[in-house]
Write a protein that holds these residues in place. Structure first.
Motif, short mmCIF file in Angstrom:
data_model
loop_
_atom_site.label_atom_id
_atom_site.label_comp_id
_atom_site.label_asym_id
_atom_site.label_seq_id
_atom_site.Cartn_x
_atom_site.Cartn_y
_atom_site.Cartn_z
N ASP A 273 45.78 48.44 21.43
CA ASP A 273 46.30 48.32 22.79
C ASP A 273 45.64 49.30 23.75
O ASP A 273 46.08 49.45 24.89
CB ASP A 273 47.83 48.51 22.78
N ASN A 274 44.59 49.97 23.28
CA ASN A 274 43.89 50.97 24.08
C ASN A 274 42.56 51.17 23.37
O ASN A 274 42.51 51.15 22.14
CB ASN A 274 44.76 52.25 24.09
N PHE A 275 41.48 51.32 24.12
CA PHE A 275 40.18 51.36 23.44
C PHE A 275 40.05 52.55 22.52
O PHE A 275 39.49 52.45 21.42
CB PHE A 275 39.02 51.36 24.45
N TRP A 276 40.56 53.69 22.94
CA TRP A 276 40.41 54.88 22.10
C TRP A 276 41.10 54.69 20.75
O TRP A 276 40.57 55.05 19.70
CB TRP A 276 40.98 56.10 22.83
N ARG A 277 42.29 54.06 20.80
CA ARG A 277 43.00 53.82 19.52
C ARG A 277 42.18 52.88 18.63
O ARG A 277 42.11 53.06 17.41
CB ARG A 277 44.40 53.25 19.79
#
Ligand code: FES
Ligand code: FES
Lengths: 721, 151
Positions: A273-277
Motif C-alpha cells: 500500500d506504499n512503495f517503500w513497504r
C-alpha cells in the motif's frame, strides 16, 4: 473493492493532491498566458469544436493545440505549438497545449501520424504537416466567416483569433466561428508559409512547461495516484535471459501493508500500500533465480570478443573507391583501435508505469516515448483489444531513448490484472540501471593510408558492435549491416581516395538499444579522434587538416570556420589547459565542438565548450540552445565516467555511486552558436550535440598531455599526477 | 506515529518510524513534487528543507522529523512564487524538470545560508544531479535569485 474509474475522477483526485491543475506562465510574449497543464494527457471528451485533429476552439475563444510528441525536456510542447500557431494566427494568450491521444491515432486512421518521439525527429518530421494543419484550420475559420457574411473568403483576414472583413467592417472571433468551421471541407488545402514569412518560428519563446517544473506541479508517471492503487517494487532477473525459479512469499506476506507477491515478466514483484513497504518487503524476499546460460560471462571476455570480431566475418557497410589499392600504396599508414563500453540511459525519473486493467479496458499512466507501442504492450499483457487501451502520457523525467521500449508497463498491467485494482510499478535506481537496454559495447579499427602530401588515399573503418535491430526484434538485419552501426562512418565527410566501412554485428546476452545519438555516439568518438591522429601523423593542425579534407563540403566548412573563430582556435591557453576539436553530422544537423580541458593531478576537468550548430532552421532558439547544452553534458558524463560492466553475467553498477553523472562542479561553460544554412534543411536537435564532445575532450587531452585516449571512459585512463 | 509540520500544517502520520520521509510525503501525504531519484542519498532529487537545512528526504526517517518543520516545493511557492522560483523561470533552467524540485530546494537553502554565493560556493553547495545537464542555467538562476532576494 472495485473501483469505477473515470478520467474525470482521477482529475479530481489529482486536483486535491496537486492543488491546482494548470499554472499559467508568468513571462512576457506568446507564453504570457499560454498554458500547459500539470497533467498533460489529452481529454477523451469533446470539449469544443475541432477544426482538424490538432486544433480545438472553445466557445470562450480558448485554443487547445494537441501535440503528438512526448515532452521529455526538449521543449517539444512549445516548439510544435509554435508551428501550429504560426499558421493559425490565433490569440496566443488563449492557447493551451495538451498531448494528442494515441488511442485516437489508433482508431482514427493515424490522424497524428507517428507519435513516437526519438531520432531528433519531432520538428523534422512534423513541421510540414503541422503547418498544414494550422493553415487548414485558419482557412476553414475564414471560410465559415465568409459564408456567414456572404463575402469572398479572399476578402477576409484572420489574425489574433478574429476573422475580419475589412470592406464591411464585420468581425467574428474564432470561438464564434468554430462550430461552423468544424463542418467545412476546403476544396483545396492552402499553401503553407515559407520561412521568409515566419513571424513566430525562429524567435526565442519561453517554454510553456517551465512554471510547472519550477513549482513541482508537472506530473510525471511516477506521481500518479489512483484510488485503491497498489504500489509494486520489482526484482528483474539479475542476468539477462534468466528467469525466476521460485520465491518464498511466506517470508514477507505478513509484513505491514504487503498485498501480494507475484511473478511478472522478467522477475518478481511485491505489491503493497506504499512503495517503500513494497521495496523493503522485496529486499527481504528469498528469491531463487535460474540465471540461464550467460551467468559466467564478463566484460573482459566481451572486450576480447569484440576485438577479435574485427577480424571477421565482416559485412560491407558501404564506401567508394578501391580501398585495397589505397592500403597497398607506399605512403604513410595510420591505424588505431578504439573501444567503448555499454552505457545506461539513467533518466532522472526511474522507469515506472501505472495500469488499471479491467476485462474490457486498460488505462495506462506513464511517461513513454512511444505511446503506440505502449498500447500494443499493454494490450498483449492484459489480453485486451488494443483499441480498448488508453495511454495517458505524462511528462517524462528524461527519456534519451530509454522510454521508447516500456518493459515496466508489461509488469504494471500484469500486476493490475492479477490484483484486480490499479497498480503502479516503480523500478528502483538499481533496477533502472541493471535492467536497461544499453548503448552497445563496440570496438572500432580505423585505418588510413596517406599520400605523400598527407592527404588520405584511403580510409578503412571496421566496427564490431551489438545489433540494436536484433536485440529489439524490430525488423530484420539485411546483409549483416544496420544503419545504427555505420551512421557517422559510412557518411564520413572527409575526402579520401577510397573509403570502406566493414561491419561485424555481434550481440551478447546484454540487450542494446537507442541511446542519445545512437551509433554516432561511438562512431564519432572513433572517427573524430582518428582524424586528429591522422592530422598529427601528417604534421598538420587539426582544424587546418579538417578544412582541407572538407573542401567539397561547404556546409561543414561554415560550421568549422565559425567554430575556429568563436573558440579562439590557436590562441594561447593557460599551461595546464588543452584544446580539442570535433565535428560530426547526425540526424541532419552538423555540430562542431571545441573543448578546453585541464588535467591537474590526474583529474580531468572540462572548463569550456564552444558549440557551433547548423540545423538549417530553428523553431525555438531558446530550447535549441538548451538541447545543445544538455547533449554536451550527456556526452561529457559518458566520456568521463560512463561505463556498464558485466561480471557473472550481471551488471556491476547499480546507482549513482558506481554510475556517476556530471554534477554542477563538473559542468563547463557552454557557448552555443547557430550557423544556419537555411534552405530545405531542417535538422534535429535533441541528439546531434552529443557525438562531438567525447572526441573533442579526448583530442584536448592529447593536445595537453600527448596521451591518446582510445578507450572510454576517461576515468580508466592513467593521466598521471 | 510521527507528528511534524509540513508546509505550515501540523501533520500526524501513522507510519513506521523508519519509513523515509520521501515516501511518507509522496505516498501518504500526496506531496509528489518531491522526487525519488536514487533512494541512496546520491542525487538530491528528494531534497526538502527541514528547520532551514537542505536534507535528502530518502535518507531521513520519519521518526527523525518528529516535532520539526518540513518545507517542500509545494510549500515554497504557496503564497506566490519564491524568488528562487522566479529566477528559475527567468533563466529557463528546467528541461525534463524531474530534478528541479530538489534543485530549487537546495538553492533556497544555499541562499538562506549564503546570500551572495560565488561560482565556487555554488559548485560546493549544489551537489544534486541533473541528468538533463541544466547546470549552466541553474548557476545563472542562483545568481539571479540572489539579486532578486536583495531587492
Ligand atoms: S532520492 Fe534521495 S538522494 Fe536521490
Ligand atoms: S531537468 Fe531533467 S534531470 Fe534535471
Amino acid at each position: 473493492m472495485t473501483i469505477a474509474l473515470s478520467r474525470r475522477a482521477f482529475v479530481r483526485a489529482g486536483l486535491t493532491a496537486a492543488g491546482g491543475l494548470a499554472v499559467a506562465a508568468l513571462v512576457p510574449g506568446f507564453a504570457a498566458a499560454a498554458i500547459a497543464s500539470g497533467e498533460p494527457w489529452g481529454s477523451d471528451a469533446a470539449f469544443g469544436p475541432e477544426v482538424g485533429p490538432f486544433v480545438v476552439v472553445g466557445p470562450d475563444n480558448s485554443i487547445t493545440l494537441r501535440i503528438a510528441k512526448a515532452e521529455m525536456g526538449q521543449g517539444v510542447l512549445t516548439a510544435l505549438a509554435m508551428i501550429l500557431a504560426e499558421e493559425l494566427m490565433c490569440d496566443a494568450s488563449k492557447v493551451r497545449v495538451e498531448y494528442a491521444s494515441a488511442h485516437r491515432n489508433l482508431v482514427d486512421g493515424n490522424v497524428y501520424q507517428s507519435m513516437g518521439t526519438g531520432g531528433s525527429s519531432s520538428v523534422r518530421r512534423s513541421r510540414v504537416f503541422l503547418q498544414q494543419a494550422g493553415a487548414s484550420a485558419r482557412e476553414r475559420l475564414i471560410a465559415a466567416a465568409a459564408a456567414q457574411w456572404g463575402a469572398a473568403a479572399e476578402a477576409c483576414v484572420a489574425s489574433g483569433g478574429v476573422v475580419r472583413h475589412e470592406a464591411s467592417g464585420r468581425a467574428a472571433t474564432y470561438g464564434e466561428l468554430a462550430g461552423a468551421a468544424a463542418r467545412i471541407t476546403l476544396p483545396t488545402e492552402p499553401a503553407i508559409k515559407t520561412p521568409d514569412r515566419f513571424a513566430l518560428i525562429g524567435s526565442p519563446l519561453k517554454r510553456f512547461d517551465t512554471p510547472l517544473k519550477a513549482t513541482g506541479a508537472a506530473r510525471f508517471g511516477i506521481d500518479v495516484k489512483l484510488p485503491g492503487m497498489a504500489y509494486a517494487a520489482v526484482a528483474n532477473c539479475p542476468v539477462f535471459g534468466g528467469r525466476l525459479r521460485s520465491c518464498d512469499a511466506s517470508k514477507v506476506t505478513a509484513r505491514r501493508g504487503v498485498l501480494a507477491v507475484l511473478p511478472v515478466t522478467n522477475g518478481v514483484a511485491v505489491a503493497a500500500d506504499n512503495f517503500w513497504r513494497a521495496k523493503e518487503a522485496l529486499a527481504a524476499l528469498p528469491i531463487d533465480w535460474d540465471f540461464g546460460p550467460a551467468a559466467s560471462t564478463d566484460s573482459a571476455q566481451f572486450r576480447a570478443e569484440y576485438r577479435a570480431a574485427l577480424d571477421g566475418p565482416l559485412a560491407d557497410g558501404g564506401g567508394h573507391g578501391d580501398i585495397a589499392a589505397a592500403l597497398a600504396s607506399p605512403g604513410k599508414r595510420v591505424e588505431a583501435l578504439y573501444e567503448v563500453p555499454y552505457l545506461a540511459h539513467a533518466p532522472m525519473e526511474p522507469l515506472n508505469a501505472t495500469a488499471h486493467w479491467t476485462a474490457d479496458r486498460i488505462d495506462v499512466w506513464m511517461g513513454t516515448q512511444f505511446p503506440e507501442q505502449a498500447i500494443q504492450l499493454a494490450a498483449q499483457a492484459g489480453g485486451v483489444d488494443p483499441a480498448k487501451v488508453t495511454v495517458h502520457n505524462c511528462y517524462l523525467g528524461g527519456g534519451f531513448g530509454r522510454r521508447a521500449v516500456n518493459d515496466e508497463l508489461t509488469q504494471a498491467v500484469e500486476i493490475s490484472k492479477a490484483l484486480g485494482r490499479p497498480a503502479k510499478v516503480v523500478w528502483t535506481r538499481e533496477e533502472d540501471i541493471r535492467s536497461d537496454r544499453y548503448r552497445p559495447q563496440a570496438a572500432l579499427r580505423m585505418r588510413a593510408a596517406l599520400n605523400g602530401d598527407g592527404a588520405p588515399a584511403g580510409f578503412e573503418f571496421t566496427t564490431a558492435v551489438g545489433s540494436i535491430t536484433r536485440s529489439l526484434g524490430w525488423g530484420k538485419v539485411e546483409n549483416g549491416v544496420e544503419r545504427q552501426a555505420v551512421e557517422g562512418l559510412a557518411n564520413c565527410p572527409y575526402r579520401a581516395g577510397a573509403l570502406k566501412v566493414l561491419v561485424n554485428l555481434r550481440n551478447t546476452h546484454v540487450p542494446v538499444m537507442f541511446w542519445r545519438s545512437v551509433g554516432s555516439s561511438q562512431n564519432a568518438f572513433a572517427l573524430e579522434s582518428f582524424i586528429d591522429e591522422v592530422a598529427h601523423a601528417a604534421g598538420r593542425d587539426p582544424v587546418e587538416y579538417r578544412r582541407a579534407l572538407l573542401a567539397d563540403r561547404p556546409d561543414f566548412l561554415a560550421v568549422l570556420d565559425a567554430l575556429a573563430e568563436r573558440s579562439g582556435w590557436g590562441k594561447p591557453l593557460p599551461k595546464d589547459v588543452g584544446r580539442g576539436i570535433a565535428i560530426h553530422e547526425s540526424f541532419g544537423t552538423i555540430v562542431g565542438e571545441v573543448a578546453e580541458v585541464s588535467v591537474r593531478s590526474g583529474e580531468v576537468k572540462v572548463e569550456r565548450v564552444v558549440a557551433c550548430v547548423d540545423c538549417g532552421h530553428l523553431v525555438n532558439p531558446l530550447t535549441a540552445a538548451m538541447q545543445i547544452e544538455s547533449a554536451v553534458l550527456y556526452g561529457l558524463t559518458a566520456a568521463l565516467f560512463g561505463e556498464i560492466t558485466i561480471r557473472d553475467g550481471r551488471v556491476e553498477q547499480g546507482n549513482f555511486d558506481s554510475y556517476p553523472i556530471a554534477r554542477m562542479a563538473d559542468a563547463p561553460r557552454i557557448e552555443t552558436h547557430f550557423v544556419l544554412s537555411g534552405g530545405d534543411k531542417w535538422g534535429g536537435l535533441g541528439e546531434p550535440g552529443t557525438p562531438p564532445i567525447a572526441p573533442a575532450i579526448a583530442n584536448a587531452i592529447f593536445a595537453l598531455t600527448g596521451k591518446r585516449i582510445r578507450a572510454l571512459p576517461l576515468k580508466n585512463a592513467a593521466l598521471g599526477a | 506515529m510521527a507528528a511534524f509540520i509540513v508546509n505550515g500544517r501540523r501533520t500526524t502520520l501513522d507510519v513506521e518510524a523508519d519509513m523515509p520521509l520521501l515516501w511518507a510525503l509522496r505516498d501518504e501525504l500526496a506531496l509528489v513534487g518531491t522526487k525519488f531519484g536514487c533512494g541512496a542519498g546520491l542525487c538530491g532529487a528528494c531534497t526538502v528543507v527541514i528547520d532551514g537545512e537542505a536534507v535528502r528526504s530518502c535518507q531521513t526517517p520519519v521518526g527523525a522529523v518528529e516535532g520539526k518543520t518540513v518545507l517542500t516545493i509545494e510549500g515554497l511557492g504557496e503564497s506566490g512564487l519564491h524568488a528562487v522560483q522566479k529566477a528559475w523561470i527567468e533563466a529557463d533552467a528546467p528541461q525534463c524538470g524531474y530534478c528541479q524540485s530538489g534543485q530549487i530546494m537546495a538553492a533556497f537553502a544555499l541562499l538562506a545560508g549564503n546570500p551572495n554565493p560565488t561560482d565556487a560556493d555554488i559548485d560546493d553547495g549544489m551537489t544534486n544531479i541533473c541528468r538533463c545537464g541544466t547546470y549552466p542555467r541553474m548557476r545563472a538562476a542562483i545568481h539571479r535569485a540572489a539579486a532578486l532576494i536583495k531587492t
